[in-house]
Design a protein around this motif. Structure first.
Motif, PDB file in Angstrom:
ATOM      1  N   ILE A  11       0.804  -1.198  -0.258  1.00 14.86           N
ATOM      2  CA  ILE A  11      -0.149  -0.279   0.174  1.00 14.86           C
ATOM      3  C   ILE A  11       0.576   1.303   0.024  1.00 14.86           C
ATOM      4  N   ILE A  12       1.159   1.968  -1.065  1.00 14.07           N
ATOM      5  CA  ILE A  12       1.406   3.478  -1.439  1.00 14.07           C
ATOM      6  C   ILE A  12       0.372   4.198  -0.488  1.00 14.07           C
ATOM      7  N   GLY A  13       0.575   4.836   0.553  1.00 16.49           N
ATOM      8  CA  GLY A  13       0.113   5.595   0.850  1.00 16.49           C
ATOM      9  C   GLY A  13      -1.017   5.450   2.084  1.00 16.49           C
ATOM     10  N   TYR A  27       3.873  -1.413   3.377  1.00 15.77           N
ATOM     11  CA  TYR A  27       3.493  -0.563   2.678  1.00 15.77           C
ATOM     12  C   TYR A  27       4.737   0.319   3.324  1.00 15.77           C
ATOM     13  N   TYR A  28       4.186   1.925   2.039  1.00 13.93           N
ATOM     14  CA  TYR A  28       5.248   3.249   1.560  1.00 13.93           C
ATOM     15  C   TYR A  28       4.258   4.392   2.411  1.00 13.93           C
ATOM     16  N   ASN A  29       4.583   5.294   3.006  1.00 16.34           N
ATOM     17  CA  ASN A  29       3.839   5.914   4.137  1.00 16.34           C
ATOM     18  C   ASN A  29       5.020   7.223   4.090  1.00 16.34           C
ATOM     19  N   ARG A  30       4.680   8.794   3.890  1.00 18.74           N
ATOM     20  CA  ARG A  30       5.882   9.732   4.236  1.00 18.74           C
ATOM     21  C   ARG A  30       6.457   9.166   5.435  1.00 18.74           C
ATOM     22  N   VAL A  40      -1.554  -0.808  -3.887  1.00 17.81           N
ATOM     23  CA  VAL A  40      -2.392   0.010  -4.642  1.00 17.81           C
ATOM     24  C   VAL A  40      -2.137   1.456  -4.285  1.00 17.81           C
ATOM     25  N   LEU A  41      -2.441   2.410  -4.402  1.00 16.16           N
ATOM     26  CA  LEU A  41      -1.782   3.356  -4.859  1.00 16.16           C
ATOM     27  C   LEU A  41      -2.944   4.065  -4.179  1.00 16.16           C
ATOM     28  N   MET A  42      -2.581   5.084  -2.815  1.00 15.78           N
ATOM     29  CA  MET A  42      -3.557   5.470  -1.889  1.00 15.78           C
ATOM     30  C   MET A  42      -3.116   7.096  -1.434  1.00 15.78           C
ATOM     31  N   THR A  43      -2.131   7.649  -2.356  1.00 18.43           N
ATOM     32  CA  THR A  43      -1.288   9.147  -2.083  1.00 18.43           C
ATOM     33  C   THR A  43      -3.035   9.887  -2.615  1.00 18.43           C
ATOM     34  N   PRO A  44      -2.734  10.770  -1.486  1.00 20.00           N
ATOM     35  CA  PRO A  44      -4.159  12.199  -1.969  1.00 20.00           C
ATOM     36  C   PRO A  44      -2.534  13.268  -3.437  1.00 20.00           C
TER      37      PRO A  44
END
Length: 329
Positions: free
Chosen positions: A154-156, A178-181, A209-213
Motif C-alpha cells: 500500500i502506497i499511502g 507499506y510506504y508512507n511519508r 495499491v496507490l492511495m496517495t492524495p
C-alpha cells in the motif's frame, strides 16, 4: 440565530440534508439533474454566504464574483478543486468530508483486486458472448491469480489505507507492506505491516495499491521506472486520483507484459475518453470513479457536508481542510 446565512446548493441532495439546512440557512437549491452549470453559478453567486457543492472549481474567477462568500462545503474528501491560495486571500473557509467513506472505498479496492486477479470482468464477457463451450478453449486460458496469502503493498497509509489493510490481512491473510511519508508503528503492530522504501515495495508486492492524495508533489508519482520495478505477475490498483500516475506509462506496462494487470477507479482525464487505449485492454478492470458511490455513503457525505457548512457559517463544528484551519475562530 437571528440571521440565517444565505446559501446556494449546487446539486440535488437527500431530503433530510435539505431539511437540516433549511433549519439553519436561507437555501436556494439547483433542482435539475447534475450540478448547476458554471456560467449560471457565476451569475448567481454574488449574493450568497455559503456554497454546497461537489467538484466545482473554487478559483479566482468564482471568488471575484462572490464578495459575500464565507464558506464552501464540498461533498468529497479530496479538495484539489479548491484554489487554497485564492481562498486564503479572501478568508473563505473550505470544508470536506473525511472519515465517512473510508470503508466504502476500501471495499472497492478489494473488489478491484479480486476482479483484476481473477479476471472477473473479462470472463463475464467471455461467458456472455457464448464462448464457454466444452473444448472451445483450454481450461488454463481461464486461470487467474490468488489474492489470499499474496503480498500487498500500500502506497499511502492514511485512513483508507488502514481500512484496506484490515480487510487484506484479516480477511485474506495477505502479507502487508507499506510506504508512507512517515512510519506508523500502530499499523505495524495491528496488522503485522512492514515498512518499505517505495522501490522495495514495488519489487516485492503481488498487488500494489496507490492511495496517495493528489498534491503538487504526487502528480505522476508512479512512472515508467516504477512499473519496471514490479513483478511481471503483479497487479496495480489505483483508487486515489488519476493524475498520480503516468497513464501512458501504465498503458505501455499493461500492453507489453511488464505487469499482469490493473484495476482502476480513476483516470488522468475524467470521464475517460472512449478512445483511451485502457478501454481496449483485457487485463484492465475499469470503473467510473465510484469509490464512495453507495447510497448510504453518499447520503452520509451529503449530511456531513451540510453540517460542515452550517458549522463554518455559525462558528460550530466543521471538517475544515487543513490549509484553511487557521481561518476558523
Amino acid at each position: 440565530m437571528s440571521h440565517k446565512p444565505k446559501i446556494l446548493i449546487t446539486r440535488k441532495i437527500p431530503a433530510e440534508c435539505l431539511s437540516y439546512l433549511k433549519e439553519h440557512c436561507e437555501c436556494t437549491l439547483w433542482e435539475e439533474e447534475g450540478s448547476i452549470p458554471r456560467n449560471q453559478l457565476l451569475e448567481q453567486i454574488k449574493d450568497y454566504e455559503g456554497l454546497l457543492l461537489s467538484g466545482t472549481s473554487i478559483d479566482a474567477e468564482l471568488l471575484d464574483r462572490a464578495p459575500r462568500l464565507k464558506a464552501v462545503s464540498s461533498i468529497s474528501v479530496g479538495y484539489n478543486h479548491f484554489d487554497i491560495d485564492e481562498m486564503k486571500a479572501r478568508g473563505v473557509i473550505g470544508t470536506h468530508t473525511p472519515y465517512v467513506l473510508d470503508d466504502t472505498v476500501a471495499d472497492l479496492v478489494l473488489a478491484l483486486m479480486l476482479s483484476s486477479s481473477r479476471r472477473i470482468a473479462e470472463l463475464d464477457a467471455f461467458v456472455k458472448k457464448g464462448n464457454w463451450r466444452r473444448g472451445a478453449v483450454r481450461e488454463e486460458h481461464l486461470f487467474g491469480m490468488d489474492v489470499h496469502h499474496a503480498t500487498l503493498g500500500i502506497i499511502g497509509m492514511g485512513r483508507i489505507g488502514e481500512a484496506i489493510a484490515k480487510r487484506a490481512v484479516r480477511g485474506f491473510d495477505m502479507n502487508l507492506l507499506y510506504y508512507n511519508r512517515s512510519r506508523k508503528p500502530d499499523v505495524e503492530e495491528r496488522f503485522g505491516a512492514e515498512y518499505r522504501s517505495l522501490e522495495d515495495l514495488l519489487t516485492e508486492s503481488d498487488f500494489v495499491v496507490l492511495m496517495t492524495p493528489l498534491t503538487p508533489e504526487t502528480v505522476r508519482f508512479i512512472r515508467k521506472e516504477h512499473f519496471e520495478m514490479m513483478k511481471p505477475s503483479a497487479f496495480f490498483i489505483n483508487a486515489s486520483r488519476g493524475q498520480t500516475v503516468d497513464e501512458q506509462a501504465l498503458i505501455e506496462a499493461l500492453r507489453n507484459g511488464t505487469i499482469r494487470g490493473a484495476g482502476l477507479d480513476v483516470f488522468d482525464k475524467e470521464p475517460i475518453s472512449p478512445d483511451n487505449p485502457l478501454l481496449q485492454l483485457d487485463n484492465v478492470v475499469t470503473v467510473p470513479h465510484i469509490g464512495s458511490a453507495t447510497v448510504k455513503t453518499r447520503n452520509d457525505m451529503a449530511m456531513v457536508a451540510s453540517q460542515n457548512l452550517v458549522g463554518a457559517l455559525t462558528g460550530g463544528k466543521a471538517y475544515v481542510v487543513p490549509e484553511l484551519q487557521y481561518l476558523v475562530k
